[in-house]
Design a protein around this motif. Structure first.
Motif, mmCIF file in Angstrom:
data_model
loop_
_atom_site.group_PDB
_atom_site.id
_atom_site.type_symbol
_atom_site.label_atom_id
_atom_site.label_comp_id
_atom_site.label_asym_id
_atom_site.label_seq_id
_atom_site.Cartn_x
_atom_site.Cartn_y
_atom_site.Cartn_z
ATOM 1 N N LEU A 177 0.835 -1.098 -0.137
ATOM 2 C CA LEU A 177 0.134 0.078 0.120
ATOM 3 C C LEU A 177 0.802 1.360 0.124
ATOM 4 C CD1 LEU A 177 -2.963 -0.654 2.481
ATOM 5 C CD2 LEU A 177 -2.803 -0.538 -0.089
ATOM 6 N N SER A 178 1.889 1.015 0.852
ATOM 7 C CA SER A 178 2.537 2.463 0.874
ATOM 8 C C SER A 178 3.468 2.802 -0.053
ATOM 9 C CB SER A 178 3.407 2.450 2.276
ATOM 10 O OG SER A 178 4.224 1.357 2.411
ATOM 11 N N MET A 179 4.288 1.778 -0.603
ATOM 12 C CA MET A 179 5.197 2.193 -1.450
ATOM 13 C C MET A 179 4.830 2.732 -2.895
ATOM 14 S SD MET A 179 7.838 1.872 0.180
ATOM 15 C CE MET A 179 8.009 1.264 1.908
ATOM 16 N N PRO A 180 3.787 2.263 -3.687
ATOM 17 C CA PRO A 180 3.342 2.770 -4.585
ATOM 18 C C PRO A 180 2.727 4.418 -4.709
ATOM 19 C CG PRO A 180 2.281 0.674 -4.545
ATOM 20 C CD PRO A 180 2.873 0.909 -3.248
ATOM 21 N N LEU A 181 2.138 4.471 -3.139
ATOM 22 C CA LEU A 181 1.868 5.877 -2.853
ATOM 23 C C LEU A 181 3.207 6.752 -3.004
ATOM 24 C CD1 LEU A 181 -0.716 5.574 -0.247
ATOM 25 C CD2 LEU A 181 -1.070 6.598 -2.560
ATOM 26 N N ALA A 182 4.254 6.208 -2.365
ATOM 27 C CA ALA A 182 5.683 6.929 -2.277
ATOM 28 C C ALA A 182 6.055 7.108 -3.640
ATOM 29 C CB ALA A 182 6.696 6.059 -1.229
ATOM 30 N N VAL A 183 5.931 6.161 -4.482
ATOM 31 C CA VAL A 183 6.502 6.495 -6.032
ATOM 32 C C VAL A 183 5.829 7.632 -6.640
ATOM 33 C CG1 VAL A 183 6.640 5.390 -8.313
ATOM 34 C CG2 VAL A 183 7.144 3.930 -6.207
ATOM 35 N N ALA A 184 4.538 7.630 -6.410
ATOM 36 C CA ALA A 184 3.612 8.609 -6.876
ATOM 37 C C ALA A 184 4.233 10.059 -6.483
ATOM 38 C CB ALA A 184 2.195 8.409 -6.551
ATOM 39 N N VAL A 185 4.275 10.031 -4.964
ATOM 40 C CA VAL A 185 4.792 11.257 -4.383
ATOM 41 C C VAL A 185 5.999 11.938 -4.979
ATOM 42 C CG1 VAL A 185 5.604 12.345 -2.302
ATOM 43 C CG2 VAL A 185 3.549 11.193 -2.247
ATOM 44 N N VAL A 186 6.880 10.641 -5.032
ATOM 45 C CA VAL A 186 8.210 11.141 -5.711
ATOM 46 C C VAL A 186 7.931 11.649 -7.096
ATOM 47 C CG1 VAL A 186 10.638 10.430 -6.114
ATOM 48 C CG2 VAL A 186 9.671 9.588 -4.253
ATOM 49 N N ALA A 187 7.311 11.114 -7.969
ATOM 50 C CA ALA A 187 6.955 11.494 -9.020
ATOM 51 C C ALA A 187 6.490 12.813 -9.382
ATOM 52 C CB ALA A 187 6.205 10.522 -10.062
ATOM 53 N N LEU A 188 5.456 13.008 -8.552
ATOM 54 C CA LEU A 188 4.901 14.355 -8.580
ATOM 55 C C LEU A 188 5.781 15.530 -8.229
ATOM 56 C CD1 LEU A 188 2.272 16.453 -8.771
ATOM 57 C CD2 LEU A 188 1.473 15.393 -6.706
ATOM 58 N N THR A 189 6.599 15.211 -6.885
ATOM 59 C CA THR A 189 7.531 16.119 -6.547
ATOM 60 C C THR A 189 8.625 16.512 -7.600
ATOM 61 O OG1 THR A 189 7.401 15.368 -4.408
ATOM 62 C CG2 THR A 189 9.235 16.700 -4.684
ATOM 63 N N ALA A 190 8.882 15.303 -8.477
ATOM 64 C CA ALA A 190 9.915 15.760 -9.315
ATOM 65 C C ALA A 190 9.337 16.651 -10.474
ATOM 66 C CB ALA A 190 10.424 14.488 -9.878
ATOM 67 N N GLY A 191 8.150 16.459 -10.834
ATOM 68 C CA GLY A 191 7.359 17.260 -12.031
ATOM 69 C C GLY A 191 7.435 18.642 -11.496
ATOM 70 N N LEU A 192 6.851 18.884 -10.391
ATOM 71 C CA LEU A 192 6.832 20.113 -9.859
ATOM 72 C C LEU A 192 8.139 20.831 -9.582
ATOM 73 C CD1 LEU A 192 3.864 19.601 -7.161
ATOM 74 C CD2 LEU A 192 3.780 20.864 -9.318
ATOM 75 N N GLY A 193 9.122 20.107 -9.392
ATOM 76 C CA GLY A 193 10.575 20.663 -9.115
ATOM 77 C C GLY A 193 10.998 21.199 -10.619
ATOM 78 N N VAL A 194 10.683 20.559 -11.462
ATOM 79 C CA VAL A 194 11.045 21.022 -12.946
ATOM 80 C C VAL A 194 10.553 22.418 -13.068
ATOM 81 C CG1 VAL A 194 10.783 20.701 -15.298
ATOM 82 C CG2 VAL A 194 11.423 18.458 -13.742
ATOM 83 N N ALA A 195 9.015 22.488 -12.748
ATOM 84 C CA ALA A 195 8.234 23.716 -13.013
ATOM 85 C C ALA A 195 8.925 24.816 -12.233
ATOM 86 C CB ALA A 195 7.128 23.541 -12.880
#
Lengths: 712, 168
Positions: free
Chosen positions: A463-481
């Motif tokens: 349950l937790s690790m896929p959520l963490a992947v999503a968080v890291v991905a969203l963070t990386a995307g917003l970091g680029v912006a």
């Protein structure tokens, strides 16, 4: 006599000599003396750290330095990694500070009296509201600030070397106090500095109390205050006590690391401190919070329960998302960088938390990989964040501005600073060819492989690790912006204010400091495999992840051991370069001989294009502000002023947008009010009478003696 | 669902497609002077410039690109910038204020390009000829390739002339 002791001796000696010399030197030579001393302190730290990462260990016990306790130092590979990190930042910051604190420059002026803690954007129709008047910068070069700078660097370097509770706490407090003095360097110039100092002092001391309580309980339970005794005795603690200790220590170190909701001091103190101090604090000091969590959780408490680390993981995820969201809408460059620090600490905590979960389950390969990713991210973050704060400091020194909405056009006026800032922004954005990409890739590999392994994952992990992947991905995307905004709006296009028009390139020492940091970023980005062996040694220090060497030895590529996965940043960069050059050559070839015609820029029929038509940081972030409206809750005001003759003739329109820190606005006022009431109440007891205080002391002593008499 | 239902109930409203117009030179029916398909054949991106029109022509252009006449099926498309355009659709007599912007738009359009003068005013200033704010016809400001007479020209006439550009 080993290298570690030599390095730490250099640290201590250079700090003392530097502080004395900084306090005694003339104003003219003071920047050079303090900067050189700080750089030497950092050099000593790197020396000791490299030796420790190479496999050496060292310990020292001094009997009578502190009352009632021994002063104990011990350096292992985990300390070594942080010694290298802090030392390297101190070297660059020391060199950079020579130029930054030298006379001239427009930083440290009185300009920005916006309400502290909020991004404020004012777009007036008509004249620019305040054109900046450059003034001399003496505050950051004051005798106190210059004398304290080497001490601060040395205190930070000695914290990871401390090996007993009392040593750690004394050094931790020394670090907090010296950094507080440095944050307050410009307190005469801006009211917001005093405010920031107060918040920082409050948060850092609340954190100290939490750490002290946790470690004292741990020391009492383990039967000794040296780390060796605690390591040996922590197994005997009851689970409830151990959990209590961990949560207290996590809160305390987390307040220093800047995790949400204890991050409130970061966006205040980082912008208000002189820029080399911001770099030292944001790149180096903050990671000591991460060090503390690893040291106590994995080493002293030996790993602990899985749910501790789920808490760490959750807090890390919230910090990463909240930090990057606030950074993506911030218009103050240094405030943006401060929130980006919260984001990156969040990413480190995600790695540490996931590593702890897997260590508790006995999966050493993944635990080792994720912990290595977290430490590598701390190192990468230190490199690019120091560089970015130096870049922001150069801009501030040259223009007196931190407001991205009023910068721009620096690429032709400050070419070196712009190029170096771009290197840092690439690293912070987490894109290939930047160093942040490497550690974020490792982090994602660890998280993704958690559910694809040979054995079925537990429910918690699934349950937790896929959520963490999503968080890291969203963070990386917003970091680029975020960093496209910081670089594009801040440095490219045309200048948006008079002060930005008059920008000039920084002094040589500042460029050298930035260049060294950029070189570190580049090495970390292109050859991260050099960190493989030291990271393996670092993991061997920690009992619950020992033996899970995550990175296989290889030359150009980063190959994961135990799970399938490899990547070569060097080859990616070569590929990118070849593709870019190939595309350019193709375009040249296709268009060769075709007629060319030069026409003016198309301005929609208008012939006068002004900088007011450019994207600003606020307008660039406007879609994000809109999308994340429910989280950020921006406050907008539009004032329309008509002429006296008719309400249909508009004289001016003023638009204001503030993005307040919602966590702070919701959480802290009740807390501060409660503390205030407590203070009011205690005023009645403490009325200034010495006799009464003596009586309190006497009664307190009696109570302690009675309690001890009954219980033992 | 009501939108889908509406679509299904309404069905196709476009007029049946007409045959491909005769190639340049051979035609000239109903006073339309069509252009050779030339380098733009197949697909033409149009930028519309109102140089001082009474908006009659604009209504007809809007109608030509609406669902009934559906000019896009012939390879025509309206775009938002001359940088994206192959041809300019100019309406109205050119007023003093619009003369320079019209020249700028012409400059900003990449080669090869065509200029289409839409309506009597664009061809010869129409009823506004000699007016105090009128600089001249479109042909006096920029070179015109196609002229579409009418006050205003009907969507059929517009589409017939523009199909000469696409050749479809």
């Amino acid at each position: 006599m080993n290298l570690i002791s030599v390095g730490l001796a250099v640290v201590a000696a250079a700090a003392l000599v530097g502080a004395t010399a900084g306090a005694l030197a003339q104003a003219r030579t003071r920047p050079l003396v303090a900067g050189a001393a700080t750089a030497v302190v950092g050099l000593g730290g790197v020396l000791a750290g490299v030796a420790a990462l190479g496999g050496q260990t060292w310990s020292l016990t001094i009997a009578n330095l502190l009352p009632l306790a021994e002063t104990t130092f011990a350096v292992d590979a985990l300390s070594g990694a942080f010694l290298v990190l802090i030392g390297a930042v101190a070297i660059t910051a020391g060199i950079y500070s020579v130029g930054y604190t030298s006379p001239g420059g427009a930083h440290a002026t009185d300009e920005d009296d916006a309400a502290p803690g909020h991004d404020e954007v004012v777009a007036h129709d008509g004249v620019d509201a305040h054109d900046d008047v450059p003034g001399p910068a003496k505050a950051a070069a004051s005798r106190t600030a210059q004398a304290v700078l080497p001490l601060f660097a040395a205190a930070m370097l000695l914290v990871p070397a401390a090996a007993s509770v009392s040593t750690l706490l004394v050094l931790w407090e020394l670090m907090a106090l010296t950094s507080l003095v440095l944050v307050l360097a410009e307190h005469r110039l801006r009211r917001s500095v005093r405010d920031a100092g107060l918040w920082y002092a409050g948060m850092t001391h609340a954190g100290l109390v939490a750490i002290m309580l946790g470690l004292v309980v741990l020391a009492a339970g383990a039967g000794g205050e040296s780390f060796a005794a605690m390591r040996a005795g922590s197994a005997g603690l009851s689970p409830a006590t151990a959990s209590c200790v961990f949560l207290l220590v996590f809160l305390g170190f987390g307040s220093k690391a800047g995790m949400v909701p204890l991050h409130v001091w970061l966006p205040r103190a980082h912008p208000e401190a002189p820029s080399h101090v911001s770099a030292l604090m944001s790149a180096a000091m903050v990671t000591l919070g991460v060090y503390g969590i690893i040291r106590v959780g994995f080493d002293l408490l030996g790993g602990g329960d899985g749910w501790w680390w789920l808490v760490v993981l959750a807090v890390g995820a919230v910090s990463a998302l909240y930090g990057v969201l606030q950074a993506s809408v911030a218009a103050d460059l240094k405030r943006l960088l401060a929130y980006s620090t919260t984001e990156n600490v969040g990413l480190m905590l995600i790695g540490i938390g996931a590593a702890g979960v897997f260590a508790a389950e006995g999966n050493r390969v993944l635990a080792g990989l994720l912990l290595a990713a977290a430490v590598l991210h701390a190192v990468n973050h230190a490199a690019f964040k120091a560089l970015l704060f130096f870049g922001a400091g150069s801009v501030l020194r040259s223009t007196g501005l931190r407001d991205l909405d009023r910068l721009g056009g620096l690429v032709s006026r400050m070419p070196v600073t712009t190029a170096l800032f771009a290197v840092g922004a690439l690293g912070a954005a987490g894109l290939p060819a930047g160093n942040g990409f490497v550690s974020e890739w490792l982090l994602l590999q660890g998280l993704i492989h958690s559910v694809t392994g040979a054995t079925a994952p537990s429910v918690v992990v699934a349950l937790s690790m896929p959520l963490a992947v999503a968080v890291v991905a969203l963070t990386a995307g917003l970091g680029v912006a975020t960093f496209v905004k910081a670089f594009g709006v801040g440095f490219l296009a045309r200048p948006r204010s008079v002060a930005a028009t008059g920008a000039t390139e920084s002094p040589l020492s500042m460029r050298v400091g930035m260049g060294l940091a950029a070189a570190a970023c580049t090495v970390l980005a292109l050859a991260p495999a050099v960190a493989g062996a030291p990271l393996g040694r670092l993991l061997d220090v920690l009992p619950s992840v020992r033996g899970g060497a995550p990175l296989a030895r290889s030359d150009v590529s980063l190959r994961l051991a135990g799970i399938a996965g490899s990547m070569s940043p060097l080859l990616i960069v070569v590929g990118l370069l070849v593709a870019a050059l190939g595309a350019a050559a193709l375009v040249r070839r296709v268009t060769r001989g075709a007629p060319r015609r030069a026409t003016p820029v198309w301005g929609g029929g208008s012939t006068r294009l002004s900088p007011r038509m450019e994207y600003t940081a606020t307008s660039f972030a406007e879609p994000l502000t809109r999308v994340f409206d429910d989280v950020l809750r921006p406050e907008k005001d539009i004032d329309v002023t008509p002429f006296a003759e008719s309400e249909f003739l508009i004289a001016s329109i003023s638009y204001r947008q503030r993005v307040p820190d919602r966590v702070e606005a919701r959480l802290y006022p009740p807390l501060l009010a409660a503390v205030g009431r407590w203070g009011q109440w205690s005023r009645g007891i403490a009325n200034g009478s010495v006799h009464r205080y003596l009586a309190y002391g006497f009664i307190g002593l009696l109570v302690v003696l009675v309690v001890v008499g009954i219980t033992s | 669902m009501s939108v889908l239902g509406k679509i299904i109930r309404t069905g196709r409203v476009a007029e049946p497609a007409l045959p491909v117009p005769p190639v340049a030179g051979a035609a000239g029916a109903a006073g339309v002077r069509p252009a050779a398909p030339g380098p733009l054949a197949g697909s033409v991106q149009l930028r519309h410039i109102d140089a001082g029109s009474c908006n009659g022509c604009e209504l007809e252009i809007g109608s030509a690109f609406g669902p009934v006449y559906d000019a896009e099926r012939y390879g025509l498309r309206l775009v938002a910038s001359p940088r994206h355009a192959d041809a300019l659709l100019v309406t109205g007599p050119v007023t003093r204020n619009m003369a320079d912007p019209l020249r700028a738009v012409f400059d900003a359009t990449p080669n090869p390009k065509r200029v289409v003068a839409v309506g009597d005013c664009a061809m010869n200033c129409g009823v506004f000829a000699g007016g105090h704010g009128v600089e001249g016809a479109v042909g006096d400001i920029v070179p015109v390739d196609v002229e579409i007479p009418g006050c205003p020209p009907t969507p059929e006439a517009l589409i017939a002339a523009l199909r000469g550009l696409t050749g479809r």
